[in-house]
Motif scaffolding. Structure first.
Motif, PDB file in Angstrom:
ATOM      1  N   ARG A 259       1.665  -1.803  -7.563  1.00 48.91           N
ATOM      2  CA  ARG A 259       0.351  -2.070  -8.134  1.00 48.91           C
ATOM      3  C   ARG A 259      -0.171  -3.443  -7.685  1.00 48.91           C
ATOM      4  N   GLU A 260       0.734  -4.426  -7.682  1.00 44.27           N
ATOM      5  CA  GLU A 260       0.346  -5.779  -7.273  1.00 44.27           C
ATOM      6  C   GLU A 260      -0.071  -5.806  -5.800  1.00 44.27           C
ATOM      7  N   ASP A 261       0.709  -5.135  -4.961  1.00 48.55           N
ATOM      8  CA  ASP A 261       0.384  -5.099  -3.524  1.00 48.55           C
ATOM      9  C   ASP A 261      -0.923  -4.359  -3.282  1.00 48.55           C
ATOM     10  N   MET A 262      -1.104  -3.235  -3.966  1.00 48.09           N
ATOM     11  CA  MET A 262      -2.294  -2.404  -3.746  1.00 48.09           C
ATOM     12  C   MET A 262      -3.568  -3.116  -4.207  1.00 48.09           C
ATOM     13  N   SER A 263      -3.444  -4.018  -5.186  1.00 49.99           N
ATOM     14  CA  SER A 263      -4.628  -4.693  -5.733  1.00 49.99           C
ATOM     15  C   SER A 263      -5.322  -5.575  -4.700  1.00 49.99           C
ATOM     16  N   GLN A 264      -4.628  -5.965  -3.635  1.00 46.72           N
ATOM     17  CA  GLN A 264      -5.230  -6.829  -2.621  1.00 46.72           C
ATOM     18  C   GLN A 264      -6.267  -6.089  -1.778  1.00 46.72           C
ATOM     19  N   PHE A 265      -6.263  -4.743  -1.857  1.00 42.60           N
ATOM     20  CA  PHE A 265      -7.172  -3.969  -1.013  1.00 42.60           C
ATOM     21  C   PHE A 265      -8.533  -3.723  -1.660  1.00 42.60           C
ATOM     22  N   GLY A 266      -8.711  -4.081  -2.938  1.00 44.45           N
ATOM     23  CA  GLY A 266     -10.001  -3.838  -3.569  1.00 44.45           C
ATOM     24  C   GLY A 266      -9.939  -3.931  -5.076  1.00 44.45           C
ATOM     25  N   ASP A 267     -10.838  -3.195  -5.769  1.00 43.72           N
ATOM     26  CA  ASP A 267     -10.846  -3.206  -7.230  1.00 43.72           C
ATOM     27  C   ASP A 267     -10.840  -1.775  -7.763  1.00 43.72           C
ATOM     28  N   SER A 268     -11.026  -1.647  -9.106  1.00 42.10           N
ATOM     29  CA  SER A 268     -10.982  -0.335  -9.790  1.00 42.10           C
ATOM     30  C   SER A 268      -9.696   0.403  -9.467  1.00 42.10           C
ATOM     31  N   GLU A 289      -6.226   0.577   5.536  1.00 35.49           N
ATOM     32  CA  GLU A 289      -5.082  -0.237   5.121  1.00 35.49           C
ATOM     33  C   GLU A 289      -4.399   0.344   3.887  1.00 35.49           C
ATOM     34  N   VAL A 290      -5.190   0.965   3.023  1.00 36.90           N
ATOM     35  CA  VAL A 290      -4.617   1.619   1.835  1.00 36.90           C
ATOM     36  C   VAL A 290      -3.692   2.749   2.272  1.00 36.90           C
ATOM     37  N   LEU A 291      -4.146   3.555   3.225  1.00 42.06           N
ATOM     38  CA  LEU A 291      -3.336   4.669   3.718  1.00 42.06           C
ATOM     39  C   LEU A 291      -2.063   4.170   4.398  1.00 42.06           C
ATOM     40  N   THR A 292      -2.209   3.119   5.191  1.00 42.89           N
ATOM     41  CA  THR A 292      -1.050   2.576   5.902  1.00 42.89           C
ATOM     42  C   THR A 292      -0.001   2.052   4.919  1.00 42.89           C
ATOM     43  N   TYR A 293      -0.481   1.349   3.883  1.00 40.86           N
ATOM     44  CA  TYR A 293       0.463   0.816   2.902  1.00 40.86           C
ATOM     45  C   TYR A 293       1.155   1.960   2.152  1.00 40.86           C
ATOM     46  N   GLY A 294       0.381   2.956   1.712  1.00 44.11           N
ATOM     47  CA  GLY A 294       0.954   4.067   0.964  1.00 44.11           C
ATOM     48  C   GLY A 294       1.991   4.826   1.765  1.00 44.11           C
TER      49      GLY A 294
END
Length: 550
Positions: A259-268, A289-294
């Motif tokens: 959750r902490e890592d994903m929060s850097q990509f945006g909001d909501s 970048e969201v897809l790459t991280y996931g």
């Protein structure tokens, strides 16, 4: 334990709600009728959750204030007869302690008894062998225990011990429970609430069940922009949603870190996970970048990316027309005629007969008291007539009059057929009470029937029912069960029609075919030549046919 203050009582309410929620499916399974409707566990859970949510939103240590908040939230969220009775039990409970900052054992016991008294008064014809009996015996146990102890935990243990005995005795009080082999579902639901209370008093923690991630659909996100933003003000322009199935050789999943890592990509940001899947929703300017991280955690099994700037432009294009329509629809009515309907076709029927407002609901989801109150208030009416069209919604509808400042009359229609017949006798030149009387008189001449399917095996009223078979129900009694849909429909019609019958109305559900309707019409013509047949497209779920005979 000698005292309970508002903080502790709030914890009891939340844990009582969690205990019920964890066991709602089991309570549903105790329903006598094996029909796929809005069951007792579901209704009690939604009602209790409404009250608990209100309690969570406040921070008072005054137990009387907490009780008021809980009682109001429970009443507004009450669904079904079981939910309304639950709300009345805690309405009386809370009324008894409203002036207290904390309560002792005797006051605690008295509050249980006060709740029972209020609930019994709220039910027109109380039936023993139900939630009322369980509550009454539990309340008596509280009072008796308080005569010999000042320990609140001991009293709560007595409540549960005697309440459980009363629950186990319900089949001896209601023969239908013994026939089906279950205890009363409402009483069982109440016991789960009480068990949550006791766990709190003992310092035990009830963990809410963690639901499996639903992989059939993404998060419902309609992007309501509120009509105040400029498109260029949107910082993160892409609604990005992915589902990842964890891989054995992939990066280990830790939800907090994820959750902490994903929060850097945006909001909501919203992250929902179980042992196999994680579902992510985030508004981002860099969806790639969201897809790459996931993908570090496993296989991407679903992906959805939407351009919110384009969506906002479309909202702006439609806003002018929407505003005009809303202004036209907000014209106040003198008398609001509010009905509960399931199915687009049935909604159209009610509106054609004079209904001003139709609330979507029925067997699959009983509307809450608050749902109905909102419609009354938004209508701007001076009087309201409500037709529940379902026996499990009547009590919720009857609470509305206590929550609004205008006269309200509830026409006690238990079926759609009764509701439609009542609407034919509506006369807006008369008072709402006069309308209620003549509409209910008209209902008495209507026979109601329905065809649906069984969700489990059971034996009731001497009829053996298999899961998946069709059932023909006349009023509230199952008359026939068979694997053949048309056979059940014909046999039910035979049960309903007698020598005085003149009109059979068939309301076709979403699962019935035109060919089946034609065969039923031919059957009536061949066997009941003096009976006129009317057919309407109802589009109702669950019930393939609704029949009314007059």
């Amino acid at each position: 334990m000698k005292k309970i203050d508002g903080k502790l009582f709030a914890d009891m309410i939340v844990q009582g709600s969690d205990s019920l929620s964890n066991n709602a499916d089991f309570v549903d399974s105790l329903n006598v009728f094996p029909v796929p409707d809005g069951d007792t566990g579901t209704n009690m859970n939604l009602s209790m959750s409404s009250g608990a949510a209100e309690v969570k939103s406040q921070d008072s240590a005054h137990i009387g204030e907490v009780g008021k908040v809980f009682s109001k939230g429970l009443l507004m969220g009450a669904r079904g007869n079981s939910g309304v009775i639950l709300s009345q039990l805690f309405r009386g409970f809370s009324k008894s302690i409203e002036n207290e900052s904390e309560i002792d054992a005797k006051q605690f016991a008295k509050a249980f008894q006060s709740g029972v008294n209020t609930a019994y008064k709220a039910v027109m014809k109380p039936v023993e062998g139900t939630i009322l009996t369980v509550a009454r015996v539990a309340g008596e146990a509280a009072m008796n225990s308080s005569e010999t102890t000042d320990d609140i935990i001991t009293i709560m243990e007595a409540v549960i011990e005697q309440g459980q005995k009363a629950l186990e005795n319900t089949p001896n009080q209601l023969p239908v429970l013994k026939e089906v082999g279950v205890v009363d579902s409402g009483g069982q639901g109440l016991m789960f609430v009480y068990e949550g209370f006791l766990a709190t008093l003992k310092g035990e923690k009830i963990e809410p069940n963690k639901e499996k991630v639903n992989t059939d659909e993404f998060i419902i996100d309609d992007h309501d922009f509120g009509g105040v933003m400029n498109t260029e003000d949107i910082v993160f322009g892409y609604c990005t949603e992915i589902m990842v199935r964890f891989g054995k050789d992939k990066k280990p999943f830790n939800e907090d870190q994820f959750r902490e890592d994903m929060s850097q990509f945006g909001d909501s940001l919203l992250v929902i996970s179980d042992d196999e899947i994680v579902k992510i929703h985030v508004h981002s300017e860099t969806p790639g970048e969201v897809l790459t991280y996931g993908s570090q955690y496993g296989e991407l099994i679903k992906i959805k990316i939407e351009n919110m700037r384009e969506q906002h432009r479309e909202v702006l294009r439609k806003s002018a027309d929407k505003k005009i329509k809303q202004e036209q629809q907000q014209e106040a009515v003198d008398t609001a005629i509010i009905t509960i309907s399931m199915g687009e076709g049935i909604t159209k029927l009610f509106k054609s007969l004079g209904a001003t407002h139709v609330i979507s609901g029925g067997q699959t989801m009983n509307p809450s008291t608050e749902d109905i109150v909102k419609v009354v208030k938004q209508s701007g009416c001076k009087n309201a007539i409500i037709l529940p069209n379902n026996k499990n919604i009547i009590m919720a509808a009857e609470q509305v009059g206590h929550l609004v400042d205008i006269p309200v009359a509830v026409v006690t229609s238990k079926t759609v057929s009764q509701g439609l017949s009542a609407m034919l006798n509506l006369n807006l030149e008369q008072s709402i009470e006069e309308n209620k009387a003549q509409m209910e008189e008209a209902m008495s001449f209507v026979k109601s029937g329905s065809v649906t399917y069984a969700v489990r095996d059971t034996n009731i009223d001497g009829i053996t029912i298999k899961k998946g078979e069709y059932m023909g129900i006349h009023e509230s009694s199952i008359k026939v069960s068979d694997a053949d849909h048309l056979s059940v429909s014909k046999k039910l019609i035979d049960e309903m029609i007698d020598e005085d019958s003149e009109i059979l109305t068939i309301i076709k559900g979403e699962d019935a075919s035109d060919d089946e309707v034609a065969q039923l019409e031919s059957y009536i013509e061949e066997n009941y030549e003096d009976v006129e047949v009317e057919v309407h497209q109802g589009d109702q779920p669950i019930y393939s046919f609704l029949f009314s005979v007059e």
